[in-house]
Write a protein that holds these residues in place. Structure first.
Motif, mmCIF file in Angstrom:
data_model
loop_
_atom_site.group_PDB
_atom_site.id
_atom_site.type_symbol
_atom_site.label_atom_id
_atom_site.label_comp_id
_atom_site.label_asym_id
_atom_site.label_seq_id
_atom_site.Cartn_x
_atom_site.Cartn_y
_atom_site.Cartn_z
ATOM 1 N N ARG A 173 1.061 -1.056 -0.163
ATOM 2 C CA ARG A 173 0.041 0.012 0.055
ATOM 3 C C ARG A 173 0.848 1.165 0.118
ATOM 4 O O ARG A 173 2.058 1.280 0.430
ATOM 5 C CB ARG A 173 -0.746 0.151 1.163
ATOM 6 N N PHE A 174 0.377 2.356 -0.569
ATOM 7 C CA PHE A 174 0.990 3.628 -0.764
ATOM 8 C C PHE A 174 1.409 4.164 0.677
ATOM 9 O O PHE A 174 2.565 4.670 0.995
ATOM 10 C CB PHE A 174 -0.031 4.568 -1.194
ATOM 11 N N GLY A 175 0.690 4.214 1.673
ATOM 12 C CA GLY A 175 1.328 4.544 3.081
ATOM 13 C C GLY A 175 2.243 3.620 3.595
ATOM 14 O O GLY A 175 3.081 4.198 4.365
ATOM 15 N N ARG A 176 2.014 2.438 3.522
ATOM 16 C CA ARG A 176 3.202 1.471 3.925
ATOM 17 C C ARG A 176 4.485 1.708 3.275
ATOM 18 O O ARG A 176 5.648 1.865 3.759
ATOM 19 C CB ARG A 176 2.615 0.146 3.903
ATOM 20 N N ARG A 177 4.550 2.001 1.955
ATOM 21 C CA ARG A 177 5.616 2.184 1.290
ATOM 22 C C ARG A 177 6.396 3.699 1.467
ATOM 23 O O ARG A 177 7.551 3.566 1.803
ATOM 24 C CB ARG A 177 5.188 2.569 -0.263
ATOM 25 N N LEU A 178 5.585 4.796 2.088
ATOM 26 C CA LEU A 178 6.072 5.778 2.598
ATOM 27 C C LEU A 178 6.601 5.478 3.957
ATOM 28 O O LEU A 178 7.742 6.157 4.260
ATOM 29 C CB LEU A 178 5.032 7.008 2.799
ATOM 30 N N TRP A 179 6.132 4.732 4.791
ATOM 31 C CA TRP A 179 6.445 4.391 6.101
ATOM 32 C C TRP A 179 7.961 3.653 6.004
ATOM 33 O O TRP A 179 8.792 4.010 6.628
ATOM 34 C CB TRP A 179 5.547 3.647 6.850
#
Length: 83
Positions: free
Chosen positions: A62-68
């Motif tokens: 997911r996009f948010g996990r990629r940022l994290w």
């Protein structure tokens, strides 16, 4: 003033919910194959081939996990330690 505080509060709750969902379920179904790891050709619906977007796993990060993950990597590589 009151509307701004309410909107900010709602935005923070939504952001916290999305962050929690990224922690609990970091992967989602691929948008192309819909989690099946293969997708049908548009020209010939009888042909099925491996999905190149998810590399035939059916799941994508997911996009948010990629940022994290990127933020953690930058933090680790810069050598910043918490005191």
């Amino acid at each position: 003033m009151r509307g701004t505080l309410t909107a900010t509060g709602i935005a923070l709750v939504v952001l916290a919910g999305y962050t929690l969902s990224c922690i609990i379920r970091p992967f989602r179904d691929c948008w192309l194959c819909k989690g099946k790891a293969h997708h049908r050709s548009k020209r010939n619906p009888k042909l099925s081939r491996p999905c190149r977007w998810c590399r035939s796993s059916g799941k994508r990060l997911r996009f948010g996990r990629r940022l994290w993950n990127r933020a953690r990597r930058v933090h680790r590589d810069t050598g910043v330690t918490a005191r």
